[in-house]
Design an enzyme around this catalytic site. Sequence first.
Site, PDB file in Angstrom:
ATOM      1  N   HIS A 132     -27.523  25.462 -42.674  1.00 54.93           N
ATOM      2  CA  HIS A 132     -28.396  25.747 -43.825  1.00 54.93           C
ATOM      3  C   HIS A 132     -27.566  26.007 -45.078  1.00 54.93           C
ATOM      4  CE1 HIS A 132     -31.715  27.878 -46.037  1.00 54.93           C
ATOM      5  NE2 HIS A 132     -30.693  28.589 -46.494  1.00 54.93           N
ATOM      6  N   GLU A 133     -26.520  26.801 -44.950  1.00 57.96           N
ATOM      7  CA  GLU A 133     -25.678  27.121 -46.111  1.00 57.96           C
ATOM      8  C   GLU A 133     -24.919  25.885 -46.603  1.00 57.96           C
ATOM      9  OE1 GLU A 133     -26.315  29.717 -47.518  1.00 57.96           O
ATOM     10  OE2 GLU A 133     -27.302  30.818 -45.921  1.00 57.96           O
ATOM     11  N   HIS A 136     -27.137  23.896 -48.811  1.00 58.97           N
ATOM     12  CA  HIS A 136     -27.168  24.417 -50.179  1.00 58.97           C
ATOM     13  C   HIS A 136     -26.005  23.833 -50.997  1.00 58.97           C
ATOM     14  CE1 HIS A 136     -30.451  27.179 -50.510  1.00 58.97           C
ATOM     15  NE2 HIS A 136     -30.076  27.936 -49.491  1.00 58.97           N
ATOM     16  N   GLU A 212     -34.920  26.531 -50.971  1.00 61.98           N
ATOM     17  CA  GLU A 212     -34.763  27.105 -49.630  1.00 61.98           C
ATOM     18  C   GLU A 212     -35.389  26.194 -48.577  1.00 61.98           C
ATOM     19  OE1 GLU A 212     -32.992  29.677 -48.518  1.00 61.98           O
ATOM     20  OE2 GLU A 212     -32.277  29.930 -50.573  1.00 61.98           O
TER      21      GLU A 212
END
Length: 286
Positions: A132-133, A136, A212
């Site tokens: 997930h990071e 980003h 997100e």
Amino acid sequence: MIMNTVKTTMLLAGLTALFVFIGGALGGQIGMIIAIVFALVMNMGAWWFSDSLALRMSGAREVTPEEAPELHEMVEVLSVRAELPKPRVYIIESETPNAFATGRSPEKGAVAVTTGIARLLTRDELAGVVAHELAHIKHRDTLISSIAATIAGAVTMIADMAMWSMIFSSFTGGNDEEEGGGLGEMVSGVLMMILAPIAAMIIQMAISRSREYLADAGGAQILGDPLPLASALEKLEWAAGRVPMQASPATSHLYIINPLVGGFSSLFRTHPQTEERIARLRAMAS
């Protein structure tokens, strides 16, 4: 992912349109130019130093592969899958399980995790969080957030300029009916000065929530399975209310779960409702 990208684009366009409208209505062309220049300088400066500022404010410490071999290996493998340069790896001494990524470009990326996250999550769940990071970083969300903050900041600055101009005019007597003033115009101006920054903030938060969702979907793609991230989010949300984290409001939006739990209106949340994020991830699996 496509729908969320379209949504982000539309929200940015709406924020820009709001800025142009407010600038013309309150500050005029000169005021609008001054506000955008000041806001651009301040926010681009914040974007340029965002990685170092966020890491310093969170108390993150960079770790070597010798200090955290498993974490480094996980980040390296997932970075290859994401087609990204391997970001720097940081540890935050906190029992609250959480993580965030920063960096003004993929080449300047950094991933930070708390010491508490490895104690709570399984290896697969932690991999989902790291993915997930990385999403980003891949989506350049720091840049997008800076653009949104620049425009929202410019709207607020124009409203402030108009407010002080109105106060000054009322003291000097320059806002009388002969000069096109009047009670109705004053009331509409005051309402616009109050509502414009609120509207800009609401759009800015909506952009943050949209990013997100994109990072969740991107992380699931990188990992190849959305369920570990869904399970991780469930555990992290549970822990956030039981192990409070001493986090700064300036960096709270970076974390995978906002550490500043509280009664925020859904319009002003930096993150979507965790239950909705989990539901979307599980729907991807099915």
